[in-house]
Each structure stands twice: as structure tokens, then as C-alpha cells.
Design a protein around this motif. Structure first.
Motif, short mmCIF file in Angstrom:
data_model
loop_
_atom_site.label_atom_id
_atom_site.label_comp_id
_atom_site.label_asym_id
_atom_site.label_seq_id
_atom_site.Cartn_x
_atom_site.Cartn_y
_atom_site.Cartn_z
N LYS A 34 9.63 34.68 -75.37
CA LYS A 34 10.92 34.94 -76.02
C LYS A 34 10.73 35.76 -77.30
O LYS A 34 11.51 36.66 -77.59
CB LYS A 34 11.60 33.62 -76.34
CG LYS A 34 12.90 33.74 -77.06
CD LYS A 34 13.48 32.37 -77.37
CE LYS A 34 14.52 32.49 -78.46
NZ LYS A 34 14.84 31.19 -79.04
N ASP A 35 9.69 35.42 -78.07
CA ASP A 35 9.50 36.08 -79.36
C ASP A 35 8.05 35.94 -79.80
O ASP A 35 7.21 35.40 -79.09
CB ASP A 35 10.44 35.49 -80.41
CG ASP A 35 10.33 33.99 -80.56
OD1 ASP A 35 9.25 33.42 -80.30
OD2 ASP A 35 11.33 33.35 -80.96
N PHE A 36 7.77 36.45 -81.00
CA PHE A 36 6.42 36.44 -81.55
C PHE A 36 5.90 35.02 -81.74
O PHE A 36 4.72 34.74 -81.46
CB PHE A 36 6.41 37.21 -82.88
CG PHE A 36 5.07 37.29 -83.52
CD1 PHE A 36 4.07 38.10 -83.00
CD2 PHE A 36 4.79 36.56 -84.67
CE1 PHE A 36 2.83 38.19 -83.60
CE2 PHE A 36 3.55 36.63 -85.28
CZ PHE A 36 2.57 37.45 -84.74
N ASP A 41 2.07 30.75 -80.36
CA ASP A 41 1.89 29.37 -79.90
C ASP A 41 1.05 29.34 -78.62
O ASP A 41 0.16 28.50 -78.47
CB ASP A 41 3.24 28.69 -79.64
CG ASP A 41 3.95 28.30 -80.92
OD1 ASP A 41 3.31 28.26 -81.99
OD2 ASP A 41 5.17 28.03 -80.84
N PHE A 42 1.33 30.24 -77.70
CA PHE A 42 0.57 30.32 -76.46
C PHE A 42 -0.90 30.63 -76.75
O PHE A 42 -1.80 29.97 -76.23
CB PHE A 42 1.16 31.37 -75.52
CG PHE A 42 0.30 31.68 -74.33
CD1 PHE A 42 0.17 30.78 -73.30
CD2 PHE A 42 -0.40 32.88 -74.27
CE1 PHE A 42 -0.63 31.06 -72.19
CE2 PHE A 42 -1.20 33.17 -73.17
CZ PHE A 42 -1.32 32.26 -72.14
N GLU A 60 -4.72 40.38 -76.88
CA GLU A 60 -3.87 41.33 -77.61
C GLU A 60 -2.48 40.73 -77.71
O GLU A 60 -1.93 40.30 -76.70
CB GLU A 60 -3.77 42.66 -76.88
CG GLU A 60 -5.08 43.38 -76.68
CD GLU A 60 -4.88 44.62 -75.80
OE1 GLU A 60 -3.90 45.37 -76.01
OE2 GLU A 60 -5.69 44.79 -74.88
N ILE A 61 -1.91 40.73 -78.91
CA ILE A 61 -0.53 40.27 -79.09
C ILE A 61 0.29 41.43 -79.60
O ILE A 61 -0.07 42.07 -80.58
CB ILE A 61 -0.44 39.11 -80.11
CG1 ILE A 61 -1.34 37.95 -79.71
CG2 ILE A 61 1.01 38.65 -80.28
CD1 ILE A 61 -1.45 36.87 -80.77
N VAL A 66 1.58 38.98 -74.59
CA VAL A 66 0.17 38.63 -74.80
C VAL A 66 -0.61 39.15 -73.60
O VAL A 66 -0.28 38.83 -72.46
CB VAL A 66 -0.02 37.10 -74.94
CG1 VAL A 66 -1.50 36.76 -75.09
CG2 VAL A 66 0.79 36.55 -76.12
N LYS A 67 -1.64 39.94 -73.88
CA LYS A 67 -2.54 40.43 -72.83
C LYS A 67 -3.87 39.71 -72.98
O LYS A 67 -4.45 39.68 -74.06
CB LYS A 67 -2.74 41.93 -72.95
CG LYS A 67 -1.48 42.72 -72.66
CD LYS A 67 -1.72 44.21 -72.75
CE LYS A 67 -0.42 44.95 -72.48
NZ LYS A 67 -0.60 46.41 -72.58
#
Length: 93
Positions: A34-36, A41-42, A60-61, A66-67
Motif C-alpha cells: 500500500k505504501d512505504f 515492515d515487510f 531494493e525498496i 520491494v525487489k
């Protein structure tokens, strides 16, 4: 050092991982949130399993994306360690 997997072993393992693909000598997944804040958190949830496995993904964020890239650097490609950690990461929401 973990032994490298051959091409057929890699293809067999990636087929059972939803959302992961092979790019060169790496295993990659992209997750959107949903957002940064949810992205971070992930990523924070990846720390314990990566430390426990002694195997750390490249991350990478970019805002809500997120990659995750896995490879066994000291082996020079993909090993079972990459697929084991990918399986654990796939269970993290």
C-alpha cells in the motif's frame, strides 16, 4: 560452500515458487504494498529468517515496491539455500 544447482534443478524448483523468476544467476521476486511503511515492515520481517539461514537477500525498496534477489555469491549462482530462503520469504505477508 553449497553446490550449484544445474539448469533442470533450477527450473524444477522455481516452478513451485509463486511470484519468483530466474534472471541470469539469480532468483527474483517483486512485492507491492500500500505504501512505504508497509514495504519497510515487510523488509523488517525478512531479517530473522535471513539471519537464521545465514543467507541474506539483496533488497531494493522503492516507495511501495520491494525487489528481492537471491543468489549464493560464494558459489557463483543458485544453490538450494536460495530456494529454501525464497520458500520462507513467500510465506511472509
Amino acid at each position: 560452500m553449497a553446490p550449484l544447482l544445474n539448469e533442470s534443478e533450477i527450473q524444477e524448483r522455481v516452478q513451485v515458487l509463486d511470484g519468483w523468476n530466474i534472471e541470469s544467476k539469480t532468483l527474483r521476486a517483486t512485492r507491492k504494498f500500500k505504501d512505504f511503511i508497509q514495504s519497510v515492515d515487510f523488509v523488517n520481517k525478512l531479517v530473522a529468517p535471513a539471519e537464521s539461514a545465514g543467507h541474506h537477500p539483496d533488497i531494493e525498496i522503492s516507495y511501495n515496491t520491494v525487489k528481492i534477489t537471491l543468489t549464493t555469491h560464494d558459489a557463483g549462482g543458485l544453490t538450494q539455500k536460495d530456494f529454501d530462503l525464497a520458500q520462507v520469504i513467500s510465506q511472509i505477508i
